[in-house]
Design a protein around this motif. Structure first.
Motif, PDB file in Angstrom:
ATOM      1  N   GLN A   1      13.611  17.448  59.657  1.00 39.45           N
ATOM      2  CA  GLN A   1      13.252  18.619  58.861  1.00 39.45           C
ATOM      3  C   GLN A   1      12.497  19.638  59.692  1.00 39.45           C
TER       4      GLN A   1
ATOM      5  N   LEU B   1      18.249  22.636  54.152  1.00 36.44           N
ATOM      6  CA  LEU B   1      16.846  22.264  53.940  1.00 36.44           C
ATOM      7  C   LEU B   1      16.684  21.480  52.637  1.00 36.44           C
TER       8      LEU B   1
ATOM      9  N   ASP C   1      17.853  18.007  53.274  1.00 35.18           N
ATOM     10  CA  ASP C   1      16.845  17.280  54.042  1.00 35.18           C
ATOM     11  C   ASP C   1      15.695  16.831  53.143  1.00 35.18           C
ATOM     12  N   ASN C   2      15.292  17.721  52.219  1.00 36.19           N
ATOM     13  CA  ASN C   2      14.219  17.366  51.281  1.00 36.19           C
ATOM     14  C   ASN C   2      14.644  16.221  50.375  1.00 36.19           C
TER      15      ASN C   2
END
Length: 124
Positions: free
Chosen positions: A67, A78, A81-82
């Protein structure tokens, strides 16, 4: 016990317990053997849970590093990734819970083994 499993031996558990009793030089009750087996299984469960926690922590660290290194990613990347990091956190929490439960069970078993009826000095 594990050595015989690794070698592929089909040794009967009753024979193993008989050998254990003879090598100990005293007879062990079936209850004592079951308590000992339960203790060993819980110890193994704890070791496995510790390894699972370590693996989850490693995966979470990898996710967080990915990240922070991907600053140029799109918002969609993103978000993914979260989501991945959140899943890793949940897996870590589950692994820690498994470890705590196994440790608690072992403490309870150990306590019960120490307080077995007939083993206390105050027994008549």
């Amino acid at each position: 016990l594990l050595e015989s499993e690794e070698k592929g031996d089909d040794t009967n558990f009753d024979d193993m317990f008989d050998d254990f009793e003879m090598s100990a030089g005293k007879e062990t009750s079936e209850e004592d053997m079951m308590l000992s087996l339960s203790q060993r299984l819980l110890e193994l469960e704890i070791k496995e849970a510790q390894m699972e926690v370590a693996e989850c922590e490693q995966q979470l660290a990898i996710s967080r590093a990915a990240q922070s290194s991907d600053e140029t990613d799109s918002m969609m990347d993103l978000d993914l990734d979260n989501i991945s990091a959140n899943e890793d956190i949940k897996l870590l929490e589950n692994a820690k819970m498994r470890l705590q439960n196994a440790e608690l069970s072992l403490r309870e078993l150990t306590s019960a083994m120490r307080q077995k009826p007939g083993d206390s000095p105050s027994s008549p």
